[in-house]
Design a protein around this motif. Structure first.
Motif, PDB file in Angstrom:
ATOM      1  N   GLN A 165       0.855  -1.193   0.000  1.00 17.01           N
ATOM      2  CA  GLN A 165       0.000   0.000   0.000  1.00 17.01           C
ATOM      3  C   GLN A 165       0.885   1.236   0.000  1.00 17.01           C
ATOM      4  N   GLN A 166       1.376   1.570  -1.199  1.00 16.33           N
ATOM      5  CA  GLN A 166       2.339   2.677  -1.227  1.00 16.33           C
ATOM      6  C   GLN A 166       1.664   4.029  -1.040  1.00 16.33           C
ATOM      7  N   GLU A 167       0.450   4.124  -1.513  1.00 14.60           N
ATOM      8  CA  GLU A 167      -0.257   5.397  -1.437  1.00 14.60           C
ATOM      9  C   GLU A 167      -0.886   5.535  -0.054  1.00 14.60           C
ATOM     10  N   ASP A 168      -0.334   6.425   0.760  1.00 13.03           N
ATOM     11  CA  ASP A 168      -0.905   6.648   2.092  1.00 13.03           C
ATOM     12  C   ASP A 168      -1.894   7.807   1.971  1.00 13.03           C
TER      13      ASP A 168
ATOM     14  N   ILE B  91      -3.467   9.433   4.173  1.00 15.40           N
ATOM     15  CA  ILE B  91      -3.510  10.379   5.302  1.00 15.40           C
ATOM     16  C   ILE B  91      -2.215  11.188   5.418  1.00 15.40           C
ATOM     17  N   PHE B  92      -1.095  10.473   5.549  1.00 15.94           N
ATOM     18  CA  PHE B  92       0.164  11.180   5.842  1.00 15.94           C
ATOM     19  C   PHE B  92       0.952  11.489   4.563  1.00 15.94           C
TER      20      PHE B  92
ATOM     21  N   TYR C 160      -6.201   6.381   9.558  1.00 20.69           N
ATOM     22  CA  TYR C 160      -5.627   5.449   8.577  1.00 20.69           C
ATOM     23  C   TYR C 160      -6.165   4.029   8.813  1.00 20.69           C
ATOM     24  N   GLU C 161      -6.113   3.605  10.086  1.00 19.87           N
ATOM     25  CA  GLU C 161      -6.573   2.242  10.402  1.00 19.87           C
ATOM     26  C   GLU C 161      -8.044   2.035  10.062  1.00 19.87           C
TER      27      GLU C 161
ATOM     28  N   ASN D  41      -3.124   8.146  12.746  1.00 18.54           N
ATOM     29  CA  ASN D  41      -3.023   6.675  12.673  1.00 18.54           C
ATOM     30  C   ASN D  41      -4.401   6.027  12.756  1.00 18.54           C
TER      31      ASN D  41
ATOM     32  N   ASN E  53      -9.565   3.353   7.600  1.00 20.60           N
ATOM     33  CA  ASN E  53      -9.750   3.631   6.170  1.00 20.60           C
ATOM     34  C   ASN E  53     -10.509   4.923   5.913  1.00 20.60           C
TER      35      ASN E  53
ATOM     36  N   LYS F  22      -1.474  14.875   4.135  1.00 22.97           N
ATOM     37  CA  LYS F  22      -1.853  15.213   2.760  1.00 22.97           C
ATOM     38  C   LYS F  22      -2.746  16.459   2.782  1.00 22.97           C
TER      39      LYS F  22
ATOM     40  N   LYS G 181       5.230  11.760   7.597  1.00 18.19           N
ATOM     41  CA  LYS G 181       4.966  11.455   9.006  1.00 18.19           C
ATOM     42  C   LYS G 181       6.128  11.833   9.912  1.00 18.19           C
TER      43      LYS G 181
END
Ligand SMILES: Nc1ncnc2c1ncn2[C@@H]1O[C@H](COP(=O)(O)OP(=O)(O)OP(=O)(O)O)[C@@H](O)[C@H]1O
Length: 464
Positions: free
Chosen positions: A66-69, A71-72, A325-326, A322, A328, A287, A75
């Motif tokens: 999952q290269q595209e984060d 949220i961050f 992110y978790e 975080n 989604n 982002k 970081k």
């Protein structure tokens, strides 16, 4: 042993059956296929092996690929070790100015003043010290060689460890021609290496001793402050000693005080506005448009109510990211911040509660159950004691006397887990002690129920 296991030196049984065919676990060159082979040797039935291994590999692959984060963006801006650039340091201009003045001599090759910095946790003491020291290095006059090192005295809290770490971190073996081992030398030998290193490489050094009050004694300060006078080195040494305890310097040995002659600086806690600005300067950790409007002000408000601690503000913001992110989520919301704060509090509280004895846990659980089942927050000791007795009977634990129970409540109050106050109930009732949980009862209840010794507590009791 026939089954392939043998007694290790400490008497524990070790399974060596696979060691001949497989490299030791933990070897860095162990390949993914070796790990798969190892898994196959073990207890998974043969007909299920392929699918289970694939499943595990897929979970890992899925996460790593999952290269595209969403949220961050960066970081690392929210890592505590990150040193922000000057334009991101907020509300510390005066402190930076004062410290720079004390260290001014260093850039010209003279002795810097020694400084003690006080202040509550998360008020920027380490950050400002590192920043100003690095600026001294960058602005040194052409013919002046300056170095600085940061030492965490909560880790290196003996004289030998501190001398070893300082000697090794200042040393550049390519230039000095000698290496310094981490362990194995005497304190005096480490000092000798330190003086030799300073003598060969620097005209001036600045040594930041963070949490200086954690040192076992004042000997390191004494040696550093008298290094020149004792003829150990011509290198000029300036010390910045940082402490949360305002009274620390008063307790220093008179000889140390007289040779250190420190200037004192004190850092005040941040207010909500400053904390908000600190966080705004790091919003590019995320982002664009990911942070909902109220997120930063809420993190700042929480941290301001927790003693104006910038570390806490940054921690809550990172944890909120975080959590988003978790889950989604596309955005970080105020709810994520609230959950992050609850999580942080729970973690801190869990650590505290996990360390207390079982009897104290049962007492705390009694108070949590009463609070959960009532509009009230405070309960007289006798009522808490009855609930405690029920819990002990229910899980088969010894019941302590009421007198001992009162002591336990006092100990819990000392730890800041319970609040208790006396109330005069008038002629008929006498004086009673009222007890209240400092933390949310749901949190306390959940933490104690996670302890397996309280697993068997029946629901009728926990809901009563
Ligand atoms: N004025 C500031 N501007 C920007 N970031 C800051 C500021 N003050 C502190 N921070 C950040 O907050 C975190 C904690 O700061 P720092 O370690 O300097 O606090 P401290 O006073 O030394 O705390 P402690 O006594 O617990 O060691 C760091 O990540 C630091 O970068």
């Amino acid at each position: 042993m026939e089954d392939g296991s043998s007694e290790d030196e400490d008497g524990s049984s070790v399974d060596r059956s696979e060691s001949a065919d497989h490299p030791t676990t933990g070897s860095t060159d162990q390949s993914a296929s070796e790990l798969t082979d190892r898994a196959e040797d073990q207890s998974v039935p043969e007909n299920q092996r392929g699918s289970r291994d694939e499943e595990q590999i897929n979970i890992a692959q899925e996460i790593f690929s999952q290269q595209e984060d969403p949220i961050f963006a960066n970081k690392s801006l929210l890592e505590i070790s990150h040193i922000p650039s000057f334009d991101r340091i907020v509300g510390r201009d005066e402190e930076i100015r004062k410290l720079s003045e004390e260290l001014r001599g260093a850039v010209q090759g003279y002795s810097p003043e020694n400084v003690i910095i006080y202040g509550k946790t998360g008020t920027g003491k380490s950050l400002v010290s590192k920043y100003v020291s690095s600026q001294a290095v960058n602005n040194a006059h052409e013919d002046v060689e300056i170095g600085f090192q940061y030492l965490d005295c909560s880790t290196d809290n003996t004289e030998t460890q501190a001398a070893s770490t300082l000697a090794r971190s200042f040393n550049d073996s390519l230039q000095t021609g000698f290496e310094i081992p981490e362990r194995g030398l005497s304190t005096a030998a480490y000092y000798k290496r330190l003086w030799r290193t300073l003598e060969s490489l620097y005209d001036v050094v600045i040594i930041i001793l963070d949490e200086a009050d954690m040192m076992a004694d004042d000997d390191l300060l004494m040696k550093l402050s008298r290094a020149g006078e004792s003829g150990n080195t011509d290198c000029r040494i300036g010390v910045i000693a940082i402490s949360n305890k305002i009274e620390w310097a008063d307790d220093l040995n008179e000889r140390v005080k007289s040779s250190l002659q420190p200037k004192e600086l004190s850092f005040h806690p941040y207010d909500a506005e400053q904390l908000e600005e600190i966080l705004q300067h790091r919003r590019d950790a995320f982002k664009p448009n990911v942070l909902e409007e109220g997120v930063i002000p809420l993190c700042a408000a929480y941290a301001a109510s927790d003693f104006g601690d910038a570390r806490k503000a940054i921690d809550i913001l990172r944890h909120a990211g975080n959590i988003a992110y978790e889950r989604n989520a596309d955005h970080v919301t105020e709810q994520h911040v609230k959950d992050a704060r609850t999580k942080a509090e729970k973690d801190r509280f869990r650590e505290l509660i996990e360390g207390i004895p079982q009897q104290a846990k049962a007492s705390l659980l009694a108070l949590a159950i009463l609070s959960l089942n009532s509009e009230q927050e405070e309960f007289p000791t006798q009522l808490v004691y009855r609930q405690y007795q029920n819990i002990c009977d229910n899980i088969g634990q010894d019941v302590r006397s009421e007198r001992r129970f009162r002591d336990i409540l006092k100990e819990l109050a000392f730890l800041g887990i319970v609040d208790n106050r006396k109330e005069n109930l008038g002629r008929s009732g006498g004086i009673t002690l009222l007890n209240r949980l400092v933390e949310e009862p749901e949190i306390v209840y959940e933490i104690i129920r996670d302890d397996t010794r309280f697993e068997s507590l029946t629901d009728h009791l926990s809901n009563s």
